[in-house]
Design an enzyme around this catalytic site. Structure first.
Site, mmCIF file in Angstrom:
data_model
loop_
_atom_site.group_PDB
_atom_site.id
_atom_site.type_symbol
_atom_site.label_atom_id
_atom_site.label_comp_id
_atom_site.label_asym_id
_atom_site.label_seq_id
_atom_site.Cartn_x
_atom_site.Cartn_y
_atom_site.Cartn_z
ATOM 1 C CB VAL A 1 0.377 -6.014 4.017
ATOM 2 C CG1 VAL A 1 -0.873 -5.552 4.716
ATOM 3 C CG2 VAL A 1 0.164 -6.178 2.526
ATOM 4 C CE LYS B 1 -3.972 0.781 -1.654
ATOM 5 N NZ LYS B 1 -4.175 -0.050 -0.481
ATOM 6 C CE1 TYR C 1 -4.707 1.392 4.425
ATOM 7 C CE2 TYR C 1 -3.076 0.334 5.816
ATOM 8 C CZ TYR C 1 -3.511 0.739 4.572
ATOM 9 O OH TYR C 1 -2.746 0.504 3.478
ATOM 10 C CE1 TYR D 1 -4.722 -1.191 -4.817
ATOM 11 C CE2 TYR D 1 -4.492 -3.576 -4.887
ATOM 12 C CZ TYR D 1 -4.627 -2.413 -4.168
ATOM 13 O OH TYR D 1 -4.661 -2.459 -2.801
ATOM 14 C CB SER E 1 -0.951 0.020 1.187
ATOM 15 O OG SER E 1 -2.045 -0.804 0.913
HETATM 16 O O1 DON Z 1 -4.324 -4.859 -1.931
HETATM 17 C C1 DON Z 1 -3.807 -5.399 -0.972
HETATM 18 O O2 DON Z 1 -4.464 -5.967 -0.101
HETATM 19 C C2 DON Z 1 -2.293 -5.314 -0.846
HETATM 20 N N1 DON Z 1 -1.694 -5.421 -2.131
HETATM 21 C C3 DON Z 1 -1.897 -4.038 -0.197
HETATM 22 C C4 DON Z 1 -2.564 -3.814 1.135
HETATM 23 C C5 DON Z 1 -1.704 -3.100 2.103
HETATM 24 O O3 DON Z 1 -0.531 -2.962 1.949
HETATM 25 C C6 DON Z 1 -2.330 -2.633 3.357
HETATM 26 N N2 DON Z 1 -1.352 -1.965 4.196
HETATM 27 N N3 DON Z 1 -0.931 -1.966 5.238
#
Ligand code: DON
Length: 353
Positions: A282, A91, A264, A212, A88
């Site tokens: 993540v 983003k 978040y 994405y 994320s």
């Molecule tokens: O879309 C997803 O779920 C992952 N590629 C990215 C989510 C993420 O990194 C949430 N962050 N802490």
């Protein structure tokens, strides 16, 4: 594990402005080392992300940080050069590019500016209470932005921009993590269809998901994130080369959203305890921006229940005040305790409490 302490700089190196400079560099290194020791104790309480199976294989014990001051030399510690996928954190890059390509009005008519108070991959608030994603830094917001960028922009365009803004030509698409997430992304697929049903996503769902997920699978290091961070700290300009990557207005929007939504449903607590605009992923990455002072990259793949690096957050919390990185830090803070006591005595004296 690699460990370097770049000790060549002078005391002035740590922060941009003498008003804020209360620590010498050797003292800063001591503070970060102590923070690392305290933060490592958190690692057993966290877990690597397993919903992307390939991330479940990462060694959770890694921890690294790079502090990249606007003026002066970097301080790098621990696993600062280990590669991990941005997840994320990308983003932030999507948002910068979308603001530049599509403009503020189009971006914010498709995503909001409010914290969602829900998990990063939630569909609930999008389905029940809103016609568009709450903000661009949650999964629904990222997918909506991807829909705006396609097909004018290709993944290769984004990769080129990312390498440039992170000063890291070695950033690549981690194919293994990408394939792993594509096999298990039914939640994101659901979000994309929900966005389509609400008229927000007008592009092909599978194309958008691939775009994405590729961005999430770009490999970075704590060092590369710190390079991006220091450009944001300097309102969009690389201090070394003078190259402007975005208008200062864009940098301001990005930093504000990082503060209010970047962690978040943990964003409020993080803002109080750490006070540095930060975006997590993540993969264990944290991109932090101490405005006008430093960009910070952290890597610690063991995550807390909100999907944020557990040791990375602890490390930032430990060093934030001592290194004067807190957004609201004021050199007058030391005097504050006495003043506060006076105020409280005054209030008690007037029988308000
Ligand atoms: O879309 C997803 O779920 C992952 N590629 C990215 C989510 C993420 O990194 C949430 N962050 N802490």
């Amino acid at each position: 594990m690699t460990e370097i302490e770049n000790n060549k700089g002078q005391a002035e190196d740590l922060v941009i402005d003498k008003q804020y400079r209360l620590q010498e560099k050797s003292k800063a290194i001591e503070i970060i080392k102590r923070g690392m020791d305290i933060a490592r104790e958190e690692i057993p309480k966290g877990r690597v992300a397993t919903y992307i199976p390939e991330l479940g294989k990462v060694d959770p014990h890694q921890l690294g940080i790079v502090i990249n001051p606007l003026k002066g030399e970097k301080i790098c510690m621990g696993d600062y050069d280990a590669r991990f996928t941005m997840q994320s954190v990308c983003k932030v890059i999507m948002l910068i590019v979308a603001l530049e390509l599509c403009g503020r009005d189009e971006v914010f008519s498709n995503v909001g500016m409010e914290p969602s108070g829900e998990a990063f991959d939630s569909l609930v608030e999008l389905d029940v209470s809103n016609s568009k994603p709450y903000n661009p830094l949650i999964n629904s917001g990222g997918l909506a932005l991807c829909g705006l960028l396609l097909p004018e922009l290709s993944f290769q365009d984004i990769l080129r921009f990312t390498r440039s803004i992170c000063s890291d030509p070695e950033i690549v698409l981690d194919e293994v993590v990408y394939q792993s997430e594509m096999k298990t992304c039914s939640r994101n697929r659901s979000i994309a269809y929900l966005l389509q049903s609400k008229g927000i996503l007008k592009k092909d769902v599978e194309d958008t998901l691939r775009f994405y997920t590729k961005m999430c699978s770009m490999s970075a290091t704590a060092d590369s994130l710190s390079n991006l961070g220091v450009i944001l700290a300097n309102d969009g300009v690389c201090a070394e080369t003078g190259k402007r990557f975005m208008p200062s207005r864009t940098a301001r929007i990005v930093k504000t959203l990082m503060l209010t939504c970047g962690m978040y449903d943990g964003s409020g607590t993080f803002a109080i305890k750490v006070g540095i605009p930060t975006k997590s992923g993540v993969g264990g990455g944290l991109l932090s921006v101490s405005d006008k002072r430093a960009g910070i990259g952290v890597f610690g793949p063991a995550l807390d229940t909100q999907g944020n690096s557990i040791a990375g957050c602890k490390l930032l919390r430990e060093i934030s005040n001592d290194l004067r990185l807190n957004l609201f830090y004021d050199p007058e803070w030391n005097k504050e305790t006495e003043e506060e006591n006076d105020i409280i005595r005054g209030i008690r004296g007037s029988h308000v409490i």
